[in-house]
Motif scaffolding. Structure first.
Motif, PDB file in Angstrom:
ATOM      1  N   ALA A  60      -9.493   0.769   4.965  1.00 12.69           N
ATOM      2  CA  ALA A  60      -8.990   0.444   3.716  1.00 12.69           C
ATOM      3  C   ALA A  60      -9.647  -1.109   3.170  1.00 12.69           C
ATOM      4  CB  ALA A  60      -7.613   0.423   3.478  1.00 12.69           C
ATOM      5  N   TYR A  85       0.496   5.351  -0.735  1.00 14.44           N
ATOM      6  CA  TYR A  85      -0.540   7.070  -0.587  1.00 14.44           C
ATOM      7  C   TYR A  85      -0.550   8.009  -2.149  1.00 14.44           C
ATOM      8  CZ  TYR A  85       1.609  10.540   1.008  1.00 14.44           C
ATOM      9  OH  TYR A  85       2.989  12.032   1.052  1.00 14.44           O
ATOM     10  N   ALA A 115      -3.929   3.398  -0.501  1.00 15.38           N
ATOM     11  CA  ALA A 115      -4.127   3.828   0.677  1.00 15.38           C
ATOM     12  C   ALA A 115      -3.729   4.452   1.887  1.00 15.38           C
ATOM     13  CB  ALA A 115      -4.765   2.277   1.967  1.00 15.38           C
ATOM     14  N   ASP A 116      -3.673   5.172   2.620  1.00 11.06           N
ATOM     15  CA  ASP A 116      -3.106   5.892   3.803  1.00 11.06           C
ATOM     16  C   ASP A 116      -2.698   5.080   5.155  1.00 11.06           C
ATOM     17  OD1 ASP A 116      -1.951   7.755   5.384  1.00 11.06           O
ATOM     18  OD2 ASP A 116      -4.243   9.202   4.993  1.00 11.06           O
ATOM     19  N   ILE A 152       1.068  -0.979   0.006  1.00  9.12           N
ATOM     20  CA  ILE A 152      -0.446   0.022   0.142  1.00  9.12           C
ATOM     21  C   ILE A 152       1.544   1.443   0.327  1.00  9.12           C
ATOM     22  CG2 ILE A 152      -2.109  -0.774   1.241  1.00  9.12           C
ATOM     23  CD1 ILE A 152      -0.941   1.113   3.540  1.00  9.12           C
TER      24      ILE A 152
END
Length: 197
Positions: free
Chosen positions: A99, A70, A91-92, A68
């Motif tokens: 998420a 961001y 995703a953060d 993942i």
């Protein structure tokens, strides 16, 4: 937090050079992680995977690997490598619980956590905890809290502990600095290994 999107755009990616220079020591750490486990290894999350430098290696070793990041351009570059058995998601790291990633047995973080402020580190810790299976481990590389912290990030051992209550800190070991370049080679990097209690 470091503006990674801008750094990718400008071609400033020192973490990728470090990954190549430290490949042997990282492989040894991953070997040690796997010694304690039976096969199949389970699910691994590469937190802040960037352009997918480590995620394919996790899959090659037998993890069901997800990376993942961001930065959409980084994830797009990672996906373009088209490696079997690897999933990439934009995703953060400060909102992992939301998420929809499922749960994981192993978390791998090379320099992501260290770039956040105190509130963001708490959010990362909560998110990882929320998606960690019982007995999951976290292997994390982070710079120390040196006077370069404002430029390169960094955390103390106490700050790591504070972000992961309910986890046991198993080991803190110095990381090699070859390949980091100045000023990162002056940041006292450490490998942290934690296990969810």
């Amino acid at each position: 937090m470091t503006n990674y999107a801008r750094m990718y755009r400008w071609g400033i990616t020192p973490w990728e050079g470090y990954g190549r220079a430290a490949a042997g020591s990282i492989a040894t750490l991953l070997d040690q992680e796997e010694v304690e486990r039976s096969r199949p290894l389970g699910r691994a999350l590469d937190v802040g995977c960037g352009r997918g430098q480590y995620t394919p290696e996790l899959a090659r070793r037998g993890w069901e690997a997800t990376g993942i990041d961001y930065v959409p351009a980084a994830i797009e570059a990672a996906r373009s490598k088209d490696v079997d058995g690897v999933t990439y998601v934009v995703a953060d790291a400060t909102n992992l619980g939301g998420a929809g990633l499922g749960t994981f047995d192993f978390f791998f973080d090379v320099g992501c956590f260290q770039g956040f402020d105190a509130n963001q580190r708490q959010a990362v810790g909560r998110g990882i905890t929320a998606i960690a299976n019982p007995g999951a481990t976290l292997l994390m590389l982070a710079f120390g809290p040196t006077w370069f912290r404002a430029l390169a990030g960094g955390v103390s051992q106490d700050e790591v502990r504070a972000a992961f209550p309910g986890w046991t800190l198993l080991a803190v070991d110095p990381a090699p600095t070859g390949g980091l370049g100045w000023p990162m080679n002056r940041t006292s990097p450490r490998w942290y290994r934690l296990r969810r209690s």
